[in-house]
Design an enzyme around this catalytic site. Structure first.
Site, short mmCIF file in Angstrom:
data_model
loop_
_atom_site.label_atom_id
_atom_site.label_comp_id
_atom_site.label_asym_id
_atom_site.label_seq_id
_atom_site.Cartn_x
_atom_site.Cartn_y
_atom_site.Cartn_z
N TYR A 1 -3.43 12.12 0.84
CA TYR A 1 -2.65 11.33 -0.14
C TYR A 1 -1.48 12.17 -0.64
O TYR A 1 -0.34 11.72 -0.68
CB TYR A 1 -3.56 10.92 -1.30
CG TYR A 1 -2.86 10.24 -2.46
CD1 TYR A 1 -2.69 8.86 -2.48
CD2 TYR A 1 -2.36 10.99 -3.53
CE1 TYR A 1 -2.04 8.24 -3.54
CE2 TYR A 1 -1.70 10.37 -4.59
CZ TYR A 1 -1.55 9.00 -4.59
OH TYR A 1 -0.90 8.39 -5.64
N ASP B 1 3.32 2.05 -4.71
CA ASP B 1 3.39 2.20 -6.18
C ASP B 1 4.11 3.46 -6.60
O ASP B 1 4.99 3.43 -7.46
CB ASP B 1 1.99 2.09 -6.83
CG ASP B 1 0.97 3.09 -6.30
OD1 ASP B 1 1.25 3.76 -5.27
OD2 ASP B 1 -0.10 3.21 -6.91
N GLY C 1 -16.59 4.04 -6.06
CA GLY C 1 -16.24 4.74 -4.82
C GLY C 1 -15.81 3.81 -3.71
O GLY C 1 -15.65 4.24 -2.57
N ALA C 2 -15.61 2.53 -4.01
CA ALA C 2 -15.19 1.57 -2.97
C ALA C 2 -13.69 1.29 -3.06
O ALA C 2 -13.16 0.49 -2.31
CB ALA C 2 -15.98 0.27 -3.12
N GLY C 3 -13.02 1.94 -4.02
CA GLY C 3 -11.59 1.69 -4.18
C GLY C 3 -11.29 0.39 -4.88
O GLY C 3 -10.24 -0.21 -4.67
N ASP D 1 -3.63 -0.13 -11.03
CA ASP D 1 -5.03 -0.46 -11.28
C ASP D 1 -5.26 -0.90 -12.73
O ASP D 1 -5.96 -1.87 -13.00
CB ASP D 1 -5.93 0.73 -10.95
CG ASP D 1 -5.78 1.19 -9.51
OD1 ASP D 1 -5.17 0.44 -8.72
OD2 ASP D 1 -6.25 2.29 -9.18
N GLU E 1 0.83 -1.21 0.00
CA GLU E 1 0.00 0.00 0.00
C GLU E 1 0.86 1.25 0.00
O GLU E 1 1.77 1.39 0.82
CB GLU E 1 -0.91 -0.02 1.24
CG GLU E 1 -2.29 0.46 0.95
CD GLU E 1 -3.01 -0.39 -0.11
OE1 GLU E 1 -3.09 0.08 -1.27
OE2 GLU E 1 -3.46 -1.48 0.20
N SER F 1 -11.41 0.16 -8.25
CA SER F 1 -10.91 0.52 -9.59
C SER F 1 -11.92 0.39 -10.71
O SER F 1 -11.63 -0.16 -11.77
CB SER F 1 -9.66 -0.28 -9.94
OG SER F 1 -8.66 0.04 -9.04
#
Length: 382
Positions: free
Chosen positions: A223, A37, A124-126, A174, A34, A128
């Site tokens: 982020y 990348d 919206g849940a991550g 992704d 996590e 992709s």
């Protein structure tokens, strides 16, 4: 009715002739690795059996017509002969337009196309959904017009479209996993070289994704802050990226770093090592070791990278209490909400689902969403 049947039927109704091809591209979940990348590190995602499906056919002119079945059959139309610009009203259309525009820059030997798009990747849940759409559109044009593009190029094209046309910063993971995923496997990706290695998943193990449904508010600003802190760390070590720093080098001088930057750097270095080890643990079917690595990853995200929230920690604890050392669980995605991912023996899935249903809402006031997934094949015809 399957997504394939739905899009084929809508295509015939909307355009008055049958589609010639139906293409799918999957969503994904990252098992471990996590925030590594953009530090040129390693990630270990798998494609999941939720996807974007496009029924399509080539046209003998330069027109592109696209219908979005999931947005009240909205129709977008544009020409390959004119400069492709953003759609004023339809955000979904910009993912399609961006992919087509960037594909023109790569290989302009394709003509018009009719498409009907539908998907079941939760938005919206991550997971992709946007990368899955970008890869699906790229694969449509590659297949219809036999373009000499491989999966990695289709993935890079999608990333460019999202970064430069849609205007969202994203790494390459992704799109790569959506393009290159392999059934019953995860994919170890080197985010510097874009090299990939398929890692077989143990039989009888479910990939469970649980959405905390905690609304992420900080994710964008935080982020960017984390990214800057990592870049500060790399500069301190005079390296292009944290990928190039060893844990020994870090430990020798950690006390000289700003304490917060030191914590961020430690997460990246240890997470990279965990991800590489996790790939070999999975390949050997060592779910116990995989579970330990996932637990260490979650603790590192919570304590060093500081991107979890109490709701996510609660969810992970409920699952861990049921599975013990028979599987693993951790937060997945950018952080500040979103989902957890768990690798669970199939026979324990009902007990996990029951425990979460009984405890999570009672403790947080939020109802979770529970997905049981299979590691699935990357983009192609369906």
């Amino acid at each position: 009715m399957s997504l394939k049947e739905k899009t084929q039927s809508l295509f015939a109704n909307a355009f008055g002739y049958p589609a010639t091809h139906t293409i799918q591209a999957p969503g994904r979940v990252n098992l471990i690795g996590e925030h590594t990348d953009y530090n040129d590190g390693f990630v270990l995602p798998c494609a999941i059996d939720y996807q974007t499906v496009i029924s399509c056919a080539p046209r003998d002119d330069r027109k592109v017509r696209v219908m979005a079945a999931d947005y009240e059959n909205q129709l977008d139309e544009f020409s390959l002969n004119a400069p492709i610009v953003a759609h004023e009203n339809y955000q979904w259309a910009n993912y399609v337009r961006g992919v087509v525009k960037h594909l023109q820059l790569r290989n302009n030997s394709f003509g018009g196309v009719d498409m009907v798009i539908s998907g079941n990747v939760p938005q919206g849940a991550g997971l992709s959904s946007s990368a899955s759409l970008e890869v699906a559109v790229g694969t449509v044009l590659q297949q219809l017009y036999h373009l000499p593009l491989d999966g990695a190029q289709i993935a890079l094209n999608g990333q460019e479209a999202e970064n430069q046309f849609v205007g969202c910063n994203c790494g390459i993971m992704d799109q790569l996993i959506s393009a290159l995923g392999k059934k019953d496997h995860a994919l170890l990706i080197d985010c510097r070289s874009l090299g990939t290695k398929a890692v077989s998943m143990p039989k009888g193990v479910a990939v469970v994704i649980i959405n905390s449904n905690f609304k992420r508010t900080l994710v964008g600003s935080e982020y960017n802050t984390r990214r800057e802190q990592c870049e500060t760390g790399a500069r301190f070590f005079q390296q292009p990226a944290l990928r190039d720093v060893t844990i020994e080098e870090f430990n020798a001088v950690a006390h000289e770093l700003d304490p917060i930057v030191a914590k961020r750097v430690r997460h990246i270095l240890t997470e990279n090592a965990r991800t590489v080890e996790a790939a070999s643990a999975l390949e050997q079917g060592d779910l116990k070791r995989m579970g330990e690595l996932m637990a260490e990853s979650h603790a590192s995200m919570r304590d060093d990278f500081e991107i979890t929230v109490p709701q996510i920690d609660t969810l992970a604890e409920i699952v861990k209490a049921v599975i013990g050392d028979k599987g693993g669980v951790r937060m997945t995605g950018g952080g500040f909400g979103g989902c957890i991912v768990a690798l669970i023996p199939e026979e324990l899935v009902p007990a996990v689902q029951q425990a979460v249903a009984e405890q999570y809402e009672a403790k947080t006031g939020i109802k979770e969403t529970f997905y049981v997934c299979k590691p699935s094949q990357g983009a192609g015809q369906c």
